[in-house]
Design a protein around this motif. Sequence first.
Motif, PDB file in Angstrom:
ATOM      1  N   TRP A 200     -20.692 -43.086  21.657  1.00  0.00           N
ATOM      2  CA  TRP A 200     -19.377 -42.566  21.298  1.00  0.00           C
ATOM      3  C   TRP A 200     -18.448 -43.700  20.875  1.00  0.00           C
ATOM      4  CZ3 TRP A 200     -17.973 -37.625  20.717  1.00  0.00           C
ATOM      5  CH2 TRP A 200     -18.692 -36.622  21.366  1.00  0.00           C
ATOM      6  N   PRO A 201     -17.764 -43.590  19.728  1.00  0.00           N
ATOM      7  CA  PRO A 201     -16.672 -44.524  19.396  1.00  0.00           C
ATOM      8  C   PRO A 201     -15.404 -44.073  20.138  1.00  0.00           C
ATOM      9  CG  PRO A 201     -17.026 -43.006  17.578  1.00  0.00           C
ATOM     10  CD  PRO A 201     -18.049 -42.656  18.625  1.00  0.00           C
ATOM     11  N   LEU A 202     -15.250 -44.531  21.372  1.00  0.00           N
ATOM     12  CA  LEU A 202     -14.185 -44.031  22.243  1.00  0.00           C
ATOM     13  C   LEU A 202     -12.846 -44.681  21.932  1.00  0.00           C
ATOM     14  CD1 LEU A 202     -16.052 -43.811  25.666  1.00  0.00           C
ATOM     15  CD2 LEU A 202     -15.408 -41.928  24.139  1.00  0.00           C
ATOM     16  N   LEU A 203     -11.795 -43.868  22.064  1.00  0.00           N
ATOM     17  CA  LEU A 203     -10.426 -44.287  21.789  1.00  0.00           C
ATOM     18  C   LEU A 203      -9.534 -43.934  22.973  1.00  0.00           C
ATOM     19  CD1 LEU A 203     -10.247 -42.714  18.221  1.00  0.00           C
ATOM     20  CD2 LEU A 203     -10.628 -45.135  18.713  1.00  0.00           C
ATOM     21  N   ARG A 204      -8.492 -44.709  23.164  1.00  0.00           N
ATOM     22  CA  ARG A 204      -7.456 -44.310  24.104  1.00  0.00           C
ATOM     23  C   ARG A 204      -6.720 -43.095  23.546  1.00  0.00           C
ATOM     24  NH1 ARG A 204      -8.972 -46.820  28.590  1.00  0.00           N
ATOM     25  NH2 ARG A 204      -9.099 -49.081  28.368  1.00  0.00           N
ATOM     26  N   ALA A 205      -6.131 -42.317  24.419  1.00  0.00           N
ATOM     27  CA  ALA A 205      -5.332 -41.180  23.961  1.00  0.00           C
ATOM     28  C   ALA A 205      -4.225 -40.914  24.975  1.00  0.00           C
ATOM     29  CB  ALA A 205      -6.195 -39.935  23.769  1.00  0.00           C
ATOM     30  N   GLU A 206      -3.163 -40.304  24.495  1.00  0.00           N
ATOM     31  CA  GLU A 206      -2.028 -39.930  25.338  1.00  0.00           C
ATOM     32  C   GLU A 206      -1.865 -38.423  25.289  1.00  0.00           C
ATOM     33  OE1 GLU A 206       2.860 -40.465  25.541  1.00  0.00           O
ATOM     34  OE2 GLU A 206       1.691 -41.412  23.938  1.00  0.00           O
ATOM     35  N   LEU A 207      -1.863 -37.787  26.457  1.00  0.00           N
ATOM     36  CA  LEU A 207      -1.651 -36.345  26.513  1.00  0.00           C
ATOM     37  C   LEU A 207      -0.161 -36.055  26.356  1.00  0.00           C
ATOM     38  CD1 LEU A 207      -2.829 -33.509  26.993  1.00  0.00           C
ATOM     39  CD2 LEU A 207      -2.433 -33.880  29.447  1.00  0.00           C
ATOM     40  N   LEU A 208       0.189 -35.299  25.317  1.00  0.00           N
ATOM     41  CA  LEU A 208       1.581 -34.960  25.044  1.00  0.00           C
ATOM     42  C   LEU A 208       1.965 -33.594  25.582  1.00  0.00           C
ATOM     43  CD1 LEU A 208       1.725 -36.198  21.332  1.00  0.00           C
ATOM     44  CD2 LEU A 208       2.381 -37.464  23.412  1.00  0.00           C
ATOM     45  N   HIS A 209       1.000 -32.683  25.644  1.00  0.00           N
ATOM     46  CA  HIS A 209       1.306 -31.330  26.123  1.00  0.00           C
ATOM     47  C   HIS A 209       0.024 -30.671  26.608  1.00  0.00           C
ATOM     48  CE1 HIS A 209       3.489 -27.484  26.356  1.00  0.00           C
ATOM     49  NE2 HIS A 209       2.350 -26.943  25.952  1.00  0.00           N
ATOM     50  N   LEU A 210       0.112 -29.968  27.727  1.00  0.00           N
ATOM     51  CA  LEU A 210      -1.009 -29.176  28.243  1.00  0.00           C
ATOM     52  C   LEU A 210      -0.475 -27.897  28.856  1.00  0.00           C
ATOM     53  CD1 LEU A 210      -4.023 -28.816  28.917  1.00  0.00           C
ATOM     54  CD2 LEU A 210      -3.589 -30.016  31.078  1.00  0.00           C
ATOM     55  N   ASP A 211      -0.926 -26.791  28.331  1.00  0.00           N
ATOM     56  CA  ASP A 211      -0.617 -25.468  28.882  1.00  0.00           C
ATOM     57  C   ASP A 211      -1.951 -24.730  28.941  1.00  0.00           C
ATOM     58  OD1 ASP A 211       0.348 -23.053  29.694  1.00  0.00           O
ATOM     59  OD2 ASP A 211       1.499 -22.634  27.875  1.00  0.00           O
ATOM     60  N   ASP A 212      -2.588 -24.739  30.104  1.00  0.00           N
ATOM     61  CA  ASP A 212      -3.998 -24.343  30.183  1.00  0.00           C
ATOM     62  C   ASP A 212      -4.245 -23.294  31.258  1.00  0.00           C
ATOM     63  OD1 ASP A 212      -6.984 -24.952  29.584  1.00  0.00           O
ATOM     64  OD2 ASP A 212      -6.807 -25.097  31.761  1.00  0.00           O
ATOM     65  N   GLU A 213      -5.086 -22.312  30.906  1.00  0.00           N
ATOM     66  CA  GLU A 213      -5.576 -21.312  31.855  1.00  0.00           C
ATOM     67  C   GLU A 213      -7.091 -21.359  32.024  1.00  0.00           C
ATOM     68  OE1 GLU A 213      -2.120 -17.958  30.815  1.00  0.00           O
ATOM     69  OE2 GLU A 213      -4.136 -17.783  29.948  1.00  0.00           O
ATOM     70  N   LEU A 214      -7.772 -22.155  31.217  1.00  0.00           N
ATOM     71  CA  LEU A 214      -9.233 -22.212  31.295  1.00  0.00           C
ATOM     72  C   LEU A 214      -9.711 -22.866  32.580  1.00  0.00           C
ATOM     73  CD1 LEU A 214     -10.168 -23.200  27.626  1.00  0.00           C
ATOM     74  CD2 LEU A 214     -10.247 -20.934  28.674  1.00  0.00           C
ATOM     75  N   LEU A 215      -9.022 -23.897  33.044  1.00  0.00           N
ATOM     76  CA  LEU A 215      -9.412 -24.542  34.295  1.00  0.00           C
ATOM     77  C   LEU A 215      -9.333 -23.563  35.456  1.00  0.00           C
ATOM     78  CD1 LEU A 215      -7.608 -27.950  33.761  1.00  0.00           C
ATOM     79  CD2 LEU A 215     -10.084 -27.651  33.966  1.00  0.00           C
ATOM     80  N   ALA A 216      -8.257 -22.795  35.509  1.00  0.00           N
ATOM     81  CA  ALA A 216      -8.110 -21.818  36.586  1.00  0.00           C
ATOM     82  C   ALA A 216      -9.184 -20.737  36.505  1.00  0.00           C
ATOM     83  CB  ALA A 216      -6.719 -21.187  36.542  1.00  0.00           C
ATOM     84  N   SER A 217      -9.463 -20.242  35.303  1.00  0.00           N
ATOM     85  CA  SER A 217     -10.472 -19.191  35.161  1.00  0.00           C
ATOM     86  C   SER A 217     -11.868 -19.720  35.443  1.00  0.00           C
ATOM     87  CB  SER A 217     -10.414 -18.590  33.750  1.00  0.00           C
ATOM     88  OG  SER A 217     -10.886 -19.508  32.783  1.00  0.00           O
ATOM     89  N   SER A 218     -12.036 -21.053  35.427  1.00  0.00           N
ATOM     90  CA  SER A 218     -13.323 -21.669  35.731  1.00  0.00           C
ATOM     91  C   SER A 218     -13.462 -22.052  37.200  1.00  0.00           C
ATOM     92  CB  SER A 218     -13.522 -22.922  34.868  1.00  0.00           C
ATOM     93  OG  SER A 218     -13.523 -22.590  33.494  1.00  0.00           O
ATOM     94  N   GLY A 219     -12.427 -21.741  38.008  1.00  0.00           N
ATOM     95  CA  GLY A 219     -12.507 -22.001  39.435  1.00  0.00           C
ATOM     96  C   GLY A 219     -11.706 -23.187  39.923  1.00  0.00           C
ATOM     97  N   PHE A 220     -10.838 -23.764  39.051  1.00  0.00           N
ATOM     98  CA  PHE A 220     -10.083 -24.958  39.425  1.00  0.00           C
ATOM     99  C   PHE A 220      -8.595 -24.769  39.114  1.00  0.00           C
ATOM    100  CE2 PHE A 220     -14.405 -26.106  38.322  1.00  0.00           C
ATOM    101  CZ  PHE A 220     -14.814 -26.788  39.465  1.00  0.00           C
ATOM    102  N   PRO A 221      -7.926 -23.846  39.816  1.00  0.00           N
ATOM    103  CA  PRO A 221      -6.526 -23.522  39.479  1.00  0.00           C
ATOM    104  C   PRO A 221      -5.555 -24.651  39.775  1.00  0.00           C
ATOM    105  CG  PRO A 221      -7.196 -22.430  41.510  1.00  0.00           C
ATOM    106  CD  PRO A 221      -8.438 -23.029  40.925  1.00  0.00           C
ATOM    107  N   GLU A 222      -5.943 -25.619  40.603  1.00  0.00           N
ATOM    108  CA  GLU A 222      -5.010 -26.680  40.984  1.00  0.00           C
ATOM    109  C   GLU A 222      -4.931 -27.815  39.974  1.00  0.00           C
ATOM    110  OE1 GLU A 222      -9.034 -28.039  42.565  1.00  0.00           O
ATOM    111  OE2 GLU A 222      -7.995 -26.172  42.099  1.00  0.00           O
ATOM    112  N   LEU A 223      -5.851 -27.861  38.998  1.00  0.00           N
ATOM    113  CA  LEU A 223      -5.930 -29.051  38.160  1.00  0.00           C
ATOM    114  C   LEU A 223      -4.908 -29.086  37.025  1.00  0.00           C
ATOM    115  CD1 LEU A 223      -9.772 -29.684  37.906  1.00  0.00           C
ATOM    116  CD2 LEU A 223      -8.098 -30.573  39.550  1.00  0.00           C
ATOM    117  N   ALA A 224      -4.672 -27.968  36.364  1.00  0.00           N
ATOM    118  CA  ALA A 224      -3.786 -27.980  35.199  1.00  0.00           C
ATOM    119  C   ALA A 224      -2.350 -28.326  35.569  1.00  0.00           C
ATOM    120  CB  ALA A 224      -3.838 -26.638  34.476  1.00  0.00           C
ATOM    121  N   GLY A 225      -2.014 -28.221  36.840  1.00  0.00           N
ATOM    122  CA  GLY A 225      -0.661 -28.541  37.269  1.00  0.00           C
ATOM    123  C   GLY A 225      -0.408 -30.009  37.475  1.00  0.00           C
TER     124      GLY A 225
END
Length: 265
Positions: A200-225
């Motif tokens: 992989w040609p890996l790069l740094r990245a900055e998360l600017l916005h996250l509004d997610d329901e997939l983590l919760a529906s996959s069994g991890f509701p505490e992570l997106a917060g």
Amino acid sequence: MDAPPTIAPPLPGRVLVEQHWRDVVFLHWRVDPERVTPYLPKGTRPDVIDGATWVGLIPFVLSDTRFPPLPALHRLGTFVEVNVRLYARDHLGRRGVVFRTLEAGRLLPVVAARVAFGLPYHWARASVTRRADAAGLELEFRSRRHGFRGPSTRIRARIGAPVPRDAPDAELAAFLTARWGYHEQHLGRTMWARNTHAPWPLLRAELLHLDDELLASSGFPELAGRLPDSVLASSGVRTAFSRPRPLEARSWALPTIRIRRPARA
């Protein structure tokens, strides 16, 4: 640390499918191994690094799907995918990812992957927007699963500089990205499929916005917060998969038939 090799092992057999993965963003959260154990296929255990395992939320563009020797399915085989994945090892020490969900923007690949390989694909309305300005490149992914109140996600990230090979987190980055296969439960058996691609040609990245329901529906509701513990990106790689193989061979055989000859008078 115990990271997988950054160079892919050879495929066991012929190539089943080829794909191009591009415009990839890797969001990862550190979790206790016990947290993911209930979601892993039989015969696998959490893959651990520095006492923890990880949950990934990965949006990207999957393109140019090809089943050799047939030509690439340029339009039909190109769509946005967003997956939630875990990390596992089997009794042979083979590392892989375990998918909790794969949200995909085309219906036919969703049906084919669910039927043929047992992968938890879901049809979604998924898109990506690329923005380039003086601050750099931004990628914004949006996805919403079809159906009543289907889970959605919105991810926006700014792409940065390359990750140096000697960076303090280079080994962790390899652990999270250089997986070379997946484990999946299908038709009552745990299957293993190997894949290969260039590093992989890996790069740094900055998360600017996250509004997610997939983590919760996959069994991890505490992570997106909370903010992810690792944010990486990549321009992409071309990859190839061999056919899935069962983790354990079937333990059955035809019974032995013995013919008794009549005794001579």
